[in-house]
Design a protein around this motif. Structure first.
Motif, mmCIF file in Angstrom:
data_model
loop_
_atom_site.group_PDB
_atom_site.id
_atom_site.type_symbol
_atom_site.label_atom_id
_atom_site.label_comp_id
_atom_site.label_asym_id
_atom_site.label_seq_id
_atom_site.Cartn_x
_atom_site.Cartn_y
_atom_site.Cartn_z
ATOM 1 N N ILE A 53 -0.842 14.422 -0.392
ATOM 2 C CA ILE A 53 -1.907 13.590 0.163
ATOM 3 C C ILE A 53 -2.114 12.455 -0.825
ATOM 4 C CG2 ILE A 53 -4.272 13.508 1.044
ATOM 5 C CD1 ILE A 53 -4.102 16.612 1.355
ATOM 6 N N GLU A 54 -1.882 11.230 -0.374
ATOM 7 C CA GLU A 54 -1.872 10.075 -1.278
ATOM 8 C C GLU A 54 -2.687 8.935 -0.709
ATOM 9 O OE1 GLU A 54 2.031 8.198 -1.682
ATOM 10 O OE2 GLU A 54 1.398 7.245 -3.551
ATOM 11 N N ASP A 55 -3.606 8.428 -1.519
ATOM 12 C CA ASP A 55 -4.338 7.220 -1.154
ATOM 13 C C ASP A 55 -4.122 6.152 -2.202
ATOM 14 O OD1 ASP A 55 -5.944 7.625 1.339
ATOM 15 O OD2 ASP A 55 -6.630 9.389 0.226
ATOM 16 N N GLY A 89 -0.251 9.889 -10.141
ATOM 17 C CA GLY A 89 -0.347 8.535 -9.603
ATOM 18 C C GLY A 89 0.299 7.481 -10.468
ATOM 19 N N HIS A 90 0.229 6.268 -9.983
ATOM 20 C CA HIS A 90 0.837 5.118 -10.651
ATOM 21 C C HIS A 90 0.052 3.886 -10.270
ATOM 22 C CE1 HIS A 90 2.672 4.288 -6.664
ATOM 23 N NE2 HIS A 90 2.887 5.595 -6.614
ATOM 24 N N TYR A 91 0.257 2.812 -11.015
ATOM 25 C CA TYR A 91 -0.373 1.531 -10.666
ATOM 26 C C TYR A 91 0.325 0.965 -9.436
ATOM 27 C CZ TYR A 91 -2.006 2.082 -15.452
ATOM 28 O OH TYR A 91 -2.565 2.592 -16.592
ATOM 29 N N THR A 97 0.865 -1.170 0.000
ATOM 30 C CA THR A 97 0.000 0.000 0.000
ATOM 31 C C THR A 97 0.902 1.221 0.000
ATOM 32 O OG1 THR A 97 -2.004 0.939 0.970
ATOM 33 C CG2 THR A 97 -0.241 0.368 2.505
ATOM 34 N N ASP A 98 0.383 2.320 -0.509
ATOM 35 C CA ASP A 98 1.201 3.527 -0.689
ATOM 36 C C ASP A 98 0.362 4.707 -0.194
ATOM 37 O OD1 ASP A 98 3.060 5.373 -1.521
ATOM 38 O OD2 ASP A 98 2.894 4.939 -3.661
ATOM 39 N N ILE A 99 0.806 5.327 0.895
ATOM 40 C CA ILE A 99 0.023 6.386 1.548
ATOM 41 C C ILE A 99 0.924 7.583 1.821
ATOM 42 C CG2 ILE A 99 -1.432 6.959 3.553
ATOM 43 C CD1 ILE A 99 -1.727 4.005 4.150
ATOM 44 N N VAL A 131 -4.507 1.933 -8.230
ATOM 45 C CA VAL A 131 -3.633 3.080 -8.504
ATOM 46 C C VAL A 131 -3.488 3.940 -7.245
ATOM 47 C CG1 VAL A 131 -4.337 3.206 -10.938
ATOM 48 C CG2 VAL A 131 -5.572 4.549 -9.237
ATOM 49 N N THR A 132 -2.532 4.863 -7.290
ATOM 50 C CA THR A 132 -2.497 5.895 -6.260
ATOM 51 C C THR A 132 -3.033 7.193 -6.847
ATOM 52 O OG1 THR A 132 -0.291 6.709 -6.844
ATOM 53 C CG2 THR A 132 -0.413 4.925 -5.207
ATOM 54 N N ILE A 133 -3.539 8.033 -5.957
ATOM 55 C CA ILE A 133 -3.861 9.421 -6.315
ATOM 56 C C ILE A 133 -3.121 10.277 -5.294
ATOM 57 C CG2 ILE A 133 -5.681 11.186 -6.399
ATOM 58 C CD1 ILE A 133 -5.737 9.312 -8.836
ATOM 59 N N GLU A 134 -2.141 11.034 -5.767
ATOM 60 C CA GLU A 134 -1.224 11.699 -4.849
ATOM 61 C C GLU A 134 -0.779 13.086 -5.298
ATOM 62 O OE1 GLU A 134 2.793 9.949 -4.839
ATOM 63 O OE2 GLU A 134 1.994 8.302 -6.022
ATOM 64 N N PRO A 135 -1.751 14.025 -5.374
ATOM 65 C CA PRO A 135 -1.312 15.386 -5.695
ATOM 66 C C PRO A 135 -0.416 15.934 -4.583
ATOM 67 C CG PRO A 135 -3.589 15.397 -4.960
ATOM 68 C CD PRO A 135 -3.179 13.951 -5.089
HETATM 69 MN MN MN Z 1 2.886 6.701 -4.817
#
Ligand code: MN
Ligand code: GLY
Ligand code: MN
Length: 465
Positions: free
Chosen positions: A436-438, A386-388, A308-310, A411-415
């Motif tokens: 902020i990344e989920d 983001g990325h997969y 996971t990527d947060i 994917v991630t969403i990380e602006p």
């Molecule tokens: Mn990421």
């Protein structure tokens, strides 16, 4: 070809009079030795032997008759001298086999027109009590067949003679250039270390596997959800505390990931106080934290090798200043909108969501006094939205971000906004860095946020103290 009657892990070891169950030793957990890690039928956490077989069948179905895929296991990496890193299997090899040892080769040969017309061969280290006394237990050749369901299993020592034979009748060989250890056999080393035409028809394997790996099964999503939940809770717990050192916060998160059920951290985290957040890959995590600054944390655990990527950013004091709140709310608003686009019905690619995110940041930042446009937003938002994600943090390398997102893509969403000390930007925001990344799983009509336990609303963060 996959034979379900083989799905009786370790059965032959129990039935053999010479080996008692108590003496079973493998190089990795199996259900019989580690029932606290694996349920019956699972080869690795959350992933059954059947799912691994389905993946091999899917790969075989992607090849034409006479196609042969050849994969080499990752080698053990050394930190210095005799000191090695924890072993990490090569992701495609792991995805197809669940095998977690080095010095192994997997060969999948498409033998006929039907989906299950294929042969799965493994070449692995044979059991060796002397070596195992020093270097840890091994799975062995019998386990490759009886637990990991290879149709045929051989010692890796026979590779140099057997692989050329298999390749002789192949119409097309799928393989990627890989680094293999010096100790590896001659033919293997030549085969994997060059694009040299060791076979007249050779083509890369990774584009074929990427197409399969990029859409996650329910079990894979469940693993990533577990990693996201444990990691999200750890990050929220971290927000309750008054940290004075990046190092302590780093250690706290690693510990929380491990004791709450993750295998460990998925990557070296970013724990960046103040303007160190403006260094995107700040990972030394060795400075002190000051109460009036933000801390940016990019950290996540992994479960069953699924990551996971947060990222979260919060005021070290627990209370946002007016400027911190304005900049943070700007990023959060955009992040929420971009997350909402991670659904099949939006018909968007990551690339398109990136464009929308950049435009959203321009609008939000303008409204709080930034002189910014689409021409210079990359000075403040220099990375992709983001990325997969999956087995790898940046999953399926080479798979295009221009593909329309569909159900099962994760994917991630990380602006992020990183404001340098530069007077072209408002003074009171200079030195602040926020991301902020989920981690998100794309569903038909809504995004499934895998990391929802990591709080991100201003009121929720402040309420933690
Ligand atoms: Mn990421
Ligand atoms: N944690 C690495 C990334 O966000 O891409
Ligand atoms: Mn990250």
């Amino acid at each position: 070809m996959f034979d379900p009657s083989r799905l009786h892990p370790a059965a032959r070891y129990y039935s053999g009079a010479a080996v008692s169950a108590a003496n079973l030793k493998f190089g990795q957990p199996v259900h019989e030795t580690h029932p606290h890690i694996l349920t019956a039928g699972e080869l690795t956490p959350g992933i059954t032997a059947q799912e691994y077989a389905n993946r091999r069948a899917a790969l075989a179905s992607s090849m034409t008759e006479g196609g042969v895929a050849v994969l080499h296991a990752a080698s053990l990496r050394f930190k210095s001298g005799a000191v090695f890193h924890p072993y990490r299997q090569e992701s495609n090899f792991f995805w197809l086999t669940g095998w977690n040892e080095d010095d192994a080769v997997a060969v999948i040969e498409k033998t006929g027109p039907n989906w299950d017309d294929y042969t799965f061969r493994m070449f692995v280290k044979r059991k060796d009590p002397k070596d195992e006394q020093w270097n840890g237990y091994r799975n062995g050749i019998d386990a490759a067949r009886d637990i990991f369901n290879a149709d045929e299993a051989y010692s890796i020592d026979s590779m140099d003679s057997l692989l050329p034979e298999i390749l002789q009748s192949a119409k097309l060989v799928f393989a990627d250039v890989q680094s293999v250890p010096d100790c590896s056999k001659n033919f293997l080393r030549r085969f994997f270390s060059s694009k040299e035409l060791i076979h007249p028809a050779r083509t890369p394997l990774y584009p074929v596997i990427n197409k399969l790996r990029v859409v996650k099964s329910a079990a894979e999503v469940a693993n990533m959800r577990k990693a996201g939940q444990i990691s999200g809770r750890a990050i929220t717990e971290a927000m309750r505390h008054d940290w004075t050192k990046e190092k302590d916060l780093h250690a706290f998160l690693d510990y929380q990931f491990a004791v709450n059920g993750c295998d460990g951290p998925a990557y070296i985290p970013v724990i960046a106080g103040g303007d160190r957040a403006n260094c995107i890959h700040y990972t030394v995590n060795n400075n002190t934290l000051k109460g009036d600054e933000f801390v940016l944390v990019d950290a996540g655990g992994e479960y069953g090798t699924y990551i996971t990527d947060i990222s979260r950013t919060w005021p070290i004091s627990g209370k946002f200043t007016a400027a911190q709140r304005d900049l943070y709310e700007a990023v959060l608003k955009v992040q929420r909108t971009s997350v909402s686009l991670c659904r099949e019905s939006a018909r968007m690619s990551l690339e398109e969501i990136h464009g929308i995110t950049a435009r959203g940041l321009v609008d939000q930042l303008k409204s709080i006094g930034f002189n910014v446009s689409m021409n210079n937003i990359d000075q403040l938002f220099p990375h992709h939205v983001g990325h997969y994600i999956g087995l790898d943090v940046h999953d399926c390398p080479g798979y295009s971000r221009r593909e329309t997102l569909k159900r099962g893509h994760c994917v991630t969403i990380e602006p992020g906004v990183y404001v340098p000390f530069d007077d072209q930007w408002p003074k009171h925001f200079q030195g602040m860095g926020i991301r902020i990344e989920d981690s998100i799983c794309v569903d038909e009509d809504s995004p499934f946020t895998l990391t929802t336990e990591a709080v991100k609303e201003v009121d929720d963060i402040e309420a933690l103290r």
